[in-house]
Design a protein around this motif. Structure first.
Motif, PDB file in Angstrom:
ATOM      1  N   ASP A 310      43.230   8.647   4.838  1.00  0.00           N
ATOM      2  CA  ASP A 310      43.483  10.043   4.516  1.00  0.00           C
ATOM      3  C   ASP A 310      43.285  10.296   3.028  1.00  0.00           C
ATOM      4  O   ASP A 310      42.837   9.407   2.276  1.00  0.00           O
ATOM      5  CB  ASP A 310      44.879  10.473   5.003  1.00  0.00           C
ATOM      6  CG  ASP A 310      46.011   9.822   4.222  1.00  0.00           C
ATOM      7  OD1 ASP A 310      45.764   9.183   3.162  1.00  0.00           O
ATOM      8  OD2 ASP A 310      47.177   9.945   4.660  1.00  0.00           O
ATOM      9  N   HIS A 316      44.723   5.987   8.677  1.00  0.00           N
ATOM     10  CA  HIS A 316      44.976   7.131   9.554  1.00  0.00           C
ATOM     11  C   HIS A 316      44.499   6.877  10.989  1.00  0.00           C
ATOM     12  O   HIS A 316      45.285   6.978  11.929  1.00  0.00           O
ATOM     13  CB  HIS A 316      44.302   8.377   8.993  1.00  0.00           C
ATOM     14  CG  HIS A 316      44.562   9.618   9.775  1.00  0.00           C
ATOM     15  ND1 HIS A 316      45.831  10.032  10.135  1.00  0.00           N
ATOM     16  CD2 HIS A 316      43.707  10.559  10.289  1.00  0.00           C
ATOM     17  CE1 HIS A 316      45.761  11.153  10.826  1.00  0.00           C
ATOM     18  NE2 HIS A 316      44.479  11.493  10.943  1.00  0.00           N
ATOM     19  N   HIS A 332      39.098  13.424  11.399  1.00  0.00           N
ATOM     20  CA  HIS A 332      40.529  13.168  11.345  1.00  0.00           C
ATOM     21  C   HIS A 332      41.212  13.378  12.693  1.00  0.00           C
ATOM     22  O   HIS A 332      42.406  13.132  12.833  1.00  0.00           O
ATOM     23  CB  HIS A 332      41.206  14.023  10.263  1.00  0.00           C
ATOM     24  CG  HIS A 332      41.215  15.493  10.569  1.00  0.00           C
ATOM     25  ND1 HIS A 332      40.185  16.326  10.211  1.00  0.00           N
ATOM     26  CD2 HIS A 332      42.127  16.270  11.201  1.00  0.00           C
ATOM     27  CE1 HIS A 332      40.460  17.569  10.603  1.00  0.00           C
ATOM     28  NE2 HIS A 332      41.634  17.549  11.212  1.00  0.00           N
TER      29      HIS A 332
END
Length: 402
Positions: A310, A316, A332
């Motif tokens: 991130d 992440h 993401h």
């Protein structure tokens, strides 16, 4: 002061240079009224300064009784207790206890007092002024990983079990005692939280170097936490007093070997730390990179994964090529979240347990702020286990020849 020594042949402690002794128990016994069999019998033990000494043994062997004798919560029936060169067997017990921090499984926070007031209990008894107490409370909350601005005014009922245990440790450290006694401090907490608290405490101890006597019935916890271990039989009789490494490699008799149990090689994973490994290089990406760039890195990846970091460089998501093919969502939102993380002071057993929950069969290593440091692969741990097995086979081969 006396050097570390225990009666032969039970000790097994080698002739390494011993640290200074902080607490000396000289033939200490405890016989409770109405009983004939001592709970503790003629225990002679030297507790080294600046180390964690773990008392471990089966239930009812006298571990907790020994701990309570050290700070005179119960009085010895015979023998002497020497604290930092002073015979404290007959001194004022309250004065002695203010020099010793105490942490128990039940934590024992005062429910009607704020976290600040709980931590400040002993400093207030010692007459510290309010400014000094406030600074110390904030310092300790930060030390145990709790934001003072969030927790100083809360009450115990507003904390999780792990948070309450951290406050219990902070309270024991409040007056900066040279010695801490810990009686099954992490025993009532779920396994994941216990591992994290153990690692956090070892991190704190690496900085503070307190003299700590730690009681547990769990040999795995003893191996992980102890600089030295005392394996106790009934009546706190010493079966073996040694380092964790030597107790695993050279149990002195059948009692110790049976207590250690099977799987000594895997128990050795508690002796090695993540910080001592060569971390596995893993290709990383950030959310702003193009999908073409991610594809290019995936084509270079030996294991078929890239790690998405991130904006603060925290792990992440794990992303494989099949994740990119399934969807055109932003990076993401692609791939499984990273859940298997360890800090550098974690043991290799911690890493293995985390790895079992990882989609990529890897554990990511992060610092205290969560920043990515590297990864550990299952192949790395396999190599460590093979080395341990070879060392164990060599040891038993040499023992058979002798």
């Amino acid at each position: 002061m006396t050097a570390i020594q225990t009666p032969e042949p039970t000790s097994g402690l080698t002739s390494d240079a011993a640290p200074r002794t902080m607490i000396h128990l000289d033939k200490v016994s405890k016989v409770y009224p109405g009983t004939k069999v001592p709970a503790v019998e003629d225990l002679t033990l030297d507790i080294p300064e600046g180390e964690i000494l773990v008392l471990v043994g089966p239930s009812g062997c006298g571990k907790s009784t020994t701990l309570r004798l050290i700070n005179r919560m119960i009085e010895p029936s015979s023998g002497r207790i020497v604290f930092d060169g002073e015979d404290v067997t007959d001194v004022d017990a309250d004065r002695l206890r203010r020099r010793i921090g105490y942490v128990i499984q039940q934590i024992g926070l005062f429910p009607h007092m704020t976290i600040t007031d709980n931590i400040a209990t002993v400093p207030r008894m010692l007459g510290w002024d309010d400014n000094r107490i406030t600074a110390r409370v904030d310092e300790l909350l930060d030390l145990v990983g709790m934001d003072p601005s969030l927790y100083r005014d809360r009450y115990p009922k507003e904390l999780s079990g792990g948070q309450a245990q951290r406050v219990g440790v902070a309270r024991a450290l409040a007056a900066d005692p040279p010695v801490m006694l810990m009686d099954e401090p992490f025993g009532a907490i779920d396994p994941i939280t216990r591992d994290r608290l153990q690692n956090e405490f070892l991190r704190v101890q690496a900085d503070l170097k307190k003299t700590i006597v730690f009681v547990t019935h769990d040999i795995d916890e003893a191996i992980k936490m102890g600089d030295r271990i005392v394996v106790l039989k009934e009546r706190s009789q010493i079966a073996q007093f040694d380092t964790p490494e030597r107790i695993l490699a050279h149990p002195i008799d059948d009692f110790v070997e049976d207590f250690i149990g099977s799987g000594a090689t895997l128990k050795g994973l508690d002796l090695e730390r993540v910080r001592d490994l060569d971390l596995t290089p893993v290709l990383t990406i950030h959310a702003g990179e193009s999908r073409d760039e991610v594809q290019r890195k995936l084509s270079q990846s030996d294991d078929g994964w890239v790690l998405l970091l991130d904006e603060k460089n925290r792990p992440h998501r794990w992303i494989g090529e099949h994740h990119l093919q399934r969807t055109d969502r932003p990076l993401h939102e692609v791939g499984p979240r990273v859940t298997a993380t360890v800090e550098p002071n974690a043991t290799l057993r911690d890493a293995l347990e985390q790895m079992l929950h990882s989609t990529a069969s890897m554990a990511t290593v992060i610092d205290r702020d969560g920043t990515y440091q590297g990864s550990i692969s299952i192949n790395t741990l396999t190599d460590v286990i093979k080395r341990m097995q070879a060392d164990a086979a060599r040891h038993y081969g040499e023992a058979a020849k002798s």
